[in-house]
Design a protein around this motif. Structure first.
Motif, PDB file in Angstrom:
ATOM      1  N   LYS A 358       0.805  -1.228   0.000  1.00  0.00           N
ATOM      2  CA  LYS A 358       0.000   0.000   0.000  1.00  0.00           C
ATOM      3  C   LYS A 358       0.830   1.267   0.000  1.00  0.00           C
ATOM      4  O   LYS A 358       0.351   2.333  -0.392  1.00  0.00           O
ATOM      5  CB  LYS A 358      -0.916  -0.001   1.224  1.00  0.00           C
ATOM      6  CG  LYS A 358      -2.071  -0.973   1.052  1.00  0.00           C
ATOM      7  CD  LYS A 358      -3.351  -0.333   1.514  1.00  0.00           C
ATOM      8  CE  LYS A 358      -4.537  -1.027   0.901  1.00  0.00           C
ATOM      9  NZ  LYS A 358      -5.584  -1.320   1.842  1.00  0.00           N
ATOM     10  N   GLU A 359       2.070   1.176   0.486  1.00  0.00           N
ATOM     11  CA  GLU A 359       2.872   2.402   0.576  1.00  0.00           C
ATOM     12  C   GLU A 359       3.572   2.726  -0.744  1.00  0.00           C
ATOM     13  O   GLU A 359       4.257   3.723  -0.854  1.00  0.00           O
ATOM     14  CB  GLU A 359       3.870   2.319   1.735  1.00  0.00           C
ATOM     15  CG  GLU A 359       4.909   1.215   1.645  1.00  0.00           C
ATOM     16  CD  GLU A 359       4.438  -0.134   2.187  1.00  0.00           C
ATOM     17  OE1 GLU A 359       3.270  -0.522   1.937  1.00  0.00           O
ATOM     18  OE2 GLU A 359       5.236  -0.820   2.837  1.00  0.00           O
ATOM     19  N   TRP A 360       3.355   1.864  -1.765  1.00  0.00           N
ATOM     20  CA  TRP A 360       4.059   2.073  -3.025  1.00  0.00           C
ATOM     21  C   TRP A 360       3.096   2.305  -4.180  1.00  0.00           C
ATOM     22  O   TRP A 360       2.018   1.744  -4.233  1.00  0.00           O
ATOM     23  CB  TRP A 360       4.940   0.857  -3.357  1.00  0.00           C
ATOM     24  CG  TRP A 360       5.899   0.532  -2.266  1.00  0.00           C
ATOM     25  CD1 TRP A 360       5.833  -0.528  -1.410  1.00  0.00           C
ATOM     26  CD2 TRP A 360       7.052   1.292  -1.884  1.00  0.00           C
ATOM     27  NE1 TRP A 360       6.876  -0.482  -0.516  1.00  0.00           N
ATOM     28  CE2 TRP A 360       7.645   0.621  -0.791  1.00  0.00           C
ATOM     29  CE3 TRP A 360       7.652   2.464  -2.362  1.00  0.00           C
ATOM     30  CZ2 TRP A 360       8.806   1.079  -0.156  1.00  0.00           C
ATOM     31  CZ3 TRP A 360       8.804   2.923  -1.738  1.00  0.00           C
ATOM     32  CH2 TRP A 360       9.367   2.238  -0.653  1.00  0.00           C
ATOM     33  N   THR A 361       3.560   3.094  -5.108  1.00  0.00           N
ATOM     34  CA  THR A 361       2.793   3.292  -6.334  1.00  0.00           C
ATOM     35  C   THR A 361       3.778   3.494  -7.481  1.00  0.00           C
ATOM     36  O   THR A 361       4.928   3.041  -7.386  1.00  0.00           O
ATOM     37  CB  THR A 361       1.806   4.480  -6.174  1.00  0.00           C
ATOM     38  OG1 THR A 361       1.025   4.597  -7.341  1.00  0.00           O
ATOM     39  CG2 THR A 361       2.546   5.799  -5.909  1.00  0.00           C
TER      40      THR A 361
ATOM     41  N   ILE B 187       8.471   5.307 -13.252  1.00  0.00           N
ATOM     42  CA  ILE B 187       9.215   4.956 -12.053  1.00  0.00           C
ATOM     43  C   ILE B 187       8.346   4.044 -11.204  1.00  0.00           C
ATOM     44  O   ILE B 187       7.207   4.390 -10.873  1.00  0.00           O
ATOM     45  CB  ILE B 187       9.591   6.226 -11.258  1.00  0.00           C
ATOM     46  CG1 ILE B 187      10.424   7.157 -12.148  1.00  0.00           C
ATOM     47  CG2 ILE B 187      10.360   5.856  -9.988  1.00  0.00           C
ATOM     48  CD1 ILE B 187      10.536   8.572 -11.617  1.00  0.00           C
ATOM     49  N   HIS B 189       8.053   1.426  -7.683  1.00  0.00           N
ATOM     50  CA  HIS B 189       8.504   1.474  -6.288  1.00  0.00           C
ATOM     51  C   HIS B 189       8.591   2.933  -5.849  1.00  0.00           C
ATOM     52  O   HIS B 189       9.579   3.389  -5.278  1.00  0.00           O
ATOM     53  CB  HIS B 189       9.866   0.762  -6.159  1.00  0.00           C
ATOM     54  CG  HIS B 189      10.128   0.268  -4.763  1.00  0.00           C
ATOM     55  ND1 HIS B 189       9.284  -0.572  -4.101  1.00  0.00           N
ATOM     56  CD2 HIS B 189      11.148   0.518  -3.901  1.00  0.00           C
ATOM     57  CE1 HIS B 189       9.773  -0.827  -2.895  1.00  0.00           C
ATOM     58  NE2 HIS B 189      10.883  -0.173  -2.746  1.00  0.00           N
ATOM     59  N   TYR B 190       7.541   3.650  -6.157  1.00  0.00           N
ATOM     60  CA  TYR B 190       7.491   5.088  -5.890  1.00  0.00           C
ATOM     61  C   TYR B 190       6.652   5.300  -4.634  1.00  0.00           C
ATOM     62  O   TYR B 190       5.513   4.829  -4.564  1.00  0.00           O
ATOM     63  CB  TYR B 190       6.857   5.782  -7.102  1.00  0.00           C
ATOM     64  CG  TYR B 190       6.951   7.286  -7.081  1.00  0.00           C
ATOM     65  CD1 TYR B 190       8.106   7.933  -7.511  1.00  0.00           C
ATOM     66  CD2 TYR B 190       5.872   8.058  -6.652  1.00  0.00           C
ATOM     67  CE1 TYR B 190       8.189   9.317  -7.508  1.00  0.00           C
ATOM     68  CE2 TYR B 190       5.946   9.442  -6.641  1.00  0.00           C
ATOM     69  CZ  TYR B 190       7.118  10.060  -7.072  1.00  0.00           C
ATOM     70  OH  TYR B 190       7.192  11.429  -7.075  1.00  0.00           O
ATOM     71  N   PRO B 191       7.205   5.971  -3.636  1.00  0.00           N
ATOM     72  CA  PRO B 191       6.474   6.096  -2.374  1.00  0.00           C
ATOM     73  C   PRO B 191       5.195   6.919  -2.534  1.00  0.00           C
ATOM     74  O   PRO B 191       5.215   7.991  -3.142  1.00  0.00           O
ATOM     75  CB  PRO B 191       7.458   6.833  -1.453  1.00  0.00           C
ATOM     76  CG  PRO B 191       8.778   6.755  -2.135  1.00  0.00           C
ATOM     77  CD  PRO B 191       8.513   6.615  -3.593  1.00  0.00           C
ATOM     78  N   VAL B 192       4.113   6.407  -2.010  1.00  0.00           N
ATOM     79  CA  VAL B 192       2.839   7.122  -2.057  1.00  0.00           C
ATOM     80  C   VAL B 192       2.988   8.510  -1.432  1.00  0.00           C
ATOM     81  O   VAL B 192       2.409   9.485  -1.900  1.00  0.00           O
ATOM     82  CB  VAL B 192       1.748   6.313  -1.313  1.00  0.00           C
ATOM     83  CG1 VAL B 192       0.477   7.138  -1.132  1.00  0.00           C
ATOM     84  CG2 VAL B 192       1.422   5.034  -2.092  1.00  0.00           C
ATOM     85  N   SER B 193       3.824   8.591  -0.404  1.00  0.00           N
ATOM     86  CA  SER B 193       3.989   9.863   0.306  1.00  0.00           C
ATOM     87  C   SER B 193       4.549  10.963  -0.598  1.00  0.00           C
ATOM     88  O   SER B 193       4.385  12.142  -0.314  1.00  0.00           O
ATOM     89  CB  SER B 193       4.907   9.660   1.507  1.00  0.00           C
ATOM     90  OG  SER B 193       6.146   9.107   1.078  1.00  0.00           O
ATOM     91  N   LEU B 195       3.601  11.437  -3.727  1.00  0.00           N
ATOM     92  CA  LEU B 195       2.622  11.858  -4.734  1.00  0.00           C
ATOM     93  C   LEU B 195       2.024  13.203  -4.378  1.00  0.00           C
ATOM     94  O   LEU B 195       1.783  13.499  -3.212  1.00  0.00           O
ATOM     95  CB  LEU B 195       1.479  10.844  -4.817  1.00  0.00           C
ATOM     96  CG  LEU B 195       1.682   9.566  -5.591  1.00  0.00           C
ATOM     97  CD1 LEU B 195       0.366   8.807  -5.613  1.00  0.00           C
ATOM     98  CD2 LEU B 195       2.162   9.827  -7.011  1.00  0.00           C
TER      99      LEU B 195
END
Lengths: 570, 198
Positions: A358-361, B187, B189-193, B195
């Motif tokens: 969930k912490e990755w996008t 990219i 493995h991009y941290p949601v934080s 965004l």
């Protein structure tokens, strides 16, 4: 072009003629002109010059009259092409509209066509997986169609040859059933896709989830820059034509290359009526075209002819090329011309939610996705159906908007929103078994406005396809379940054959002239200076997207044709 | 070659192709010459008022500021089939009647609060039916077909097209969000934080 002197036979005589300028015709043009042959490339549609003729390529959504949505008038008048996923307000100008070029559906068949220079190479999904001997040996091992006259070793160097020039992004995965190639850096899988890939690797023998190889310049080599192309910019607007030349198309790549050789004459608006066969010489001497603008019939002459009109239209041209030697179509001594047409079965899909990572996008866009090579019946027959399927696989998240109510709250809901969980989905790409009962033929009564008979298409699914579809749903449901995916939703559809845009066969390759049309070099058995190297030549379909194989087969056959010309054999 | 240079060069090649399409009238009452359906200028004006109620002017522009009503009308005129358009037109009359019977007034003469109440009333009455799209969702695109119930066909037709017009407008895509037409990257493995907008 304007100076073509139609009164002069000499001006209408070339070393080679290529019928069609799509993905395979472009390759034929490049190889033949590159070997010094004066080559006439005939295209039934208009010219489309790279960049200049991509009218929508830079448009923002608000610059389209309907911001990308299709008017009802268009979808109602064109139900067939409207079913194609790539047909939209930004790309409609590259598709044949239903009424423009009618055909006869003896059975429902969604025939998706692109009549212009570059053909469907502007519109393709750009997936480029090699075949292996598990594919070429399929018919012989499993007892259907006829044995392919070639094996992987025959085509492997040509895969390498076309891959280097076209530019294929991929990883060396080391999977025997999906051989590695000459790759530019592959596009990565995202976190959820990697999770599933590792899960499958750990828990299933001979099943792999990889990054699908695709014809995009992830990192161009000098040869691609020399073509005037640059790195793919991840726009995901490929169907408009790419101003960067980020993906392979005839328009960006082979056609300009052929043009640069100085040996190509490109003639758009030229529908081929038939190939001219000379009884005394025992070979083809040229083609008869109708200028679609003037309706004038013109003959062009050449020593060799490449037929790359796209699978079913190639069948049409051959069937319509009759003479007293070939009353049933050029090279059709066996009677199999037009028969054993097959396609790919895309009629099942599955989706689910994934509660992890969930912490990755991701940031930016990928031009490709995940791919699961065929795992059924690879090393031995293990199911109650023949052959198998590859699977597309992908995972994505999106921002969840609220659009309840009206007013200020709605305005905010349209901008803000939490990120969704990962959604995963897959679709099947199944091999279908070529059969005599799946065929195309010339309509005996109806003709198009240029006097060419309409094509009857009679192609359908069979029990094998149904069983395979069922197995796909079972296997993927099980794999998704064991991976811990939730809310798994399999779905099947009844899309007509054709919508896969992978129609193949009708003029199949084979060892025996009694049961095939083409030999191992794609020469018509009984008329060796005619070569067929588009989808029509396919003896079986396997389940990989076929364009890369057409490119390799075409480059191989074209270079063989040049050698044979030099030796005086054709 | 640098990406920006490429874009600039290509824009030069294409010349006029990057010009914006011509604008429609900004007049608040009399709009568009429609091709498939007949709407009086009062009816067009009603639809414009509904658009403005759905996307009102706040501290950011509203539907009328952004000239959305002509586009909404054009979409209803061009992108629905005859059956949907008939339901839509029947719904328009029902809507007018509904406002009249409830408020003894026209929609135009209602206060902003009452206008909102009319629309949310209709929307809430549809919550249990298929006419109401599920929420939350991706930024919604209008459904291809309208509901068979005329009032819902009318309401959702206007609402979906207004949302579509708004979220695909130049203003929204450049000022409210950033539509990245040429990302030039993928990219993982991009941290949601990291965004934006979340």
């Amino acid at each position: 072009m304007a100076n073509l002197n139609i009164d002069s036979v000499k001006a209408r005589t070339f070393d080679a003629i290529v019928i069609g300028s799509g993905i395979s015709g472009g390759w034929a043009a490049k190889e033949l002109t590159g070997n010094g042959l004066k080559t006439l490339v005939l295209e039934r549609g208009r010219d489309v010059k790279h960049i200049k003729d991509y009218p929508t390529t830079f448009k923002y959504p608000w610059e389209f009259p309907h911001h990308g949505q299709m008017p009802a008038e268009v979808t109602e008048a064109n139900p067939i092409v409207s079913r194609c996923y790539a047909f939209g307000e930004d790309s409609a100008h590259f598709f044949v509209k239903d009424a423009e070029h009618p055909y006869v559906q003896t059975k429902p068949f969604d025939w998706i066509r692109g009549y212009q220079v570059g053909g469907k190479s502007l519109l393709w999904a750009r997936q480029t997986q090699r075949w292996s001997d598990f594919d070429f040996e399929g018919p012989a091992r499993d007892g259907f169609a006829v044995d392919w006259p070639i094996r992987y070793k025959d085509i492997a160097p040509w895969y390498s040859y076309v891959e280097k020039f076209a530019g294929i992004a991929g990883n060396k995965d080391g999977i025997p059933e999906l051989p590695d190639g000459e790759f530019l850096p592959g596009y990565p899988l995202n976190d959820a896709e990697v999770y599933f890939s590792e899960h499958v690797k750990k828990n299933y023998k001979n099943r792999y989830v990889i990054s699908a190889r695709c014809a995009h310049l992830s990192k161009p080599n000098p040869i691609h820059l020399e073509q005037g192309r640059t790195q793919c910019q991840n726009r995901d607007l490929c169907q408009r034509g790419c101003p960067f030349g980020g993906y392979f198309s005839s328009n960006a790549t082979t056609i300009p290359w052929a043009e640069k050789s100085g040996n190509m004459t490109l003639r758009p608006f030229s529908v081929v009526e038939s190939i001219i066969y000379d009884e005394k010489l025992g070979k083809a001497t040229g083609v008869r075209i109708v200028d679609t603008k003037t309706k004038e019939t013109i003959e062009y002459y050449a020593r060799i002819i490449f037929v790359n009109a796209a699978a079913l239209n190639t069948n049409l041209v051959l069937l319509n090329s009759t003479s007293s030697r070939f009353p049933n179509g050029l090279g059709n001594d066996s009677g199999v011309l037009g028969k054993y047409v097959a396609f790919h079965n895309y009629s099942a899909h599955i989706s689910a939610e994934f509660d992890g990572m969930k912490e990755w996008t991701v940031d930016g866009r990928s031009p490709t996705g995940g791919y699961i090579p065929r795992f059924r019946n690879v090393y031995k027959q293990e199911t109650d159906f023949l052959r198998g399927y590859a699977c597309g696989f992908g995972a994505h998240r999106y921002q969840q908007h609220k659009y309840d109510g009206v007013g200020a709250g709605l305005k905010e809901g349209l901008v803000k929103g939490d990120l969704s969980p990962w959604y995963v989905s897959s679709h099947m790409m199944g091999e279908t078994i070529p059969k005599a009962s799946n065929f195309v033929s010339l309509d005996t009564a109806k003709k198009d406005e240029w006097g060419v008979p309409l094509l009857n298409i009679s192609v359908d699914y069979d029990d094998n396809d149904e069983k395979m579809k069922k197995d796909y749903i079972e296997q993927l449901t099980e794999m998704f379940t064991s991976a811990g995916f939730k809310n798994i939703q399999p779905s099947t559809n009844h899309q007509a054959p054709g919508l896969d845009i992978h129609e193949m066969g009708g003029a199949r390759m084979g060892k025996d002239p009694k049961s095939s049309i083409l030999n191992e070099w794609n020469q018509v058995h009984a008329c060796k200076n005619v070569f067929v190297t588009d989808g029509a030549c396919m003896t079986s379909t396997s389940c990989q997207n076929p364009s890369l194989t057409y490119m390799a087969i075409t480059a191989r056959a074209a270079n063989h044709a040049v050698d044979e010309l030099k030796k005086g054999n054709v | 070659m640098d990406r920006r240079t490429v874009i600039k060069n290509l824009a030069l090649v294409l010349g006029g192709a990057v010009l914006l399409p011509s604008c429609l009238h900004h007049d608040g009452t009399s709009y568009v010459q429609l091709k498939h359906i007949n709407l009086s200028s009062d009816q067009q004006s009603l639809i414009a008022d509904i658009c403005e109620t759905i996307i009102p002017k706040t501290n950011t522009p509203g539907a009328k500021d952004l000239n959305l009503p002509p586009f909404v009308l054009k979409m209803i005129d061009d992108c629905y089939n005859k059956k949907d358009q008939e339901a839509f037109l029947a719904g328009l009359n029902k809507f007018t009647d509904l406002v009249k019977s409830k408020y003894s007034s026209t929609f135009a003469d209602l206060s902003a609060k009452d206008r909102e109440a009319v629309l949310t009333g209709i929307e809430n009455s549809a919550k249990t039916t298929a006419a109401a799209p599920k929420t939350p969702a991706r930024r919604p695109k209008p459904q291809k077909n309208l509901a068979s119930d005329p009032l819902m066909a009318f309401y959702w037709g206007v609402k979906q097209q207004t949302i579509f017009a708004y979220t695909t407008s130049q203003y929204f895509m450049t000022k409210q969000i950033f539509y990245d037409m040429v990302p030039g990257r993928y990219i993982v493995h991009y941290p949601v934080s990291k965004l934006k907008h979340v």
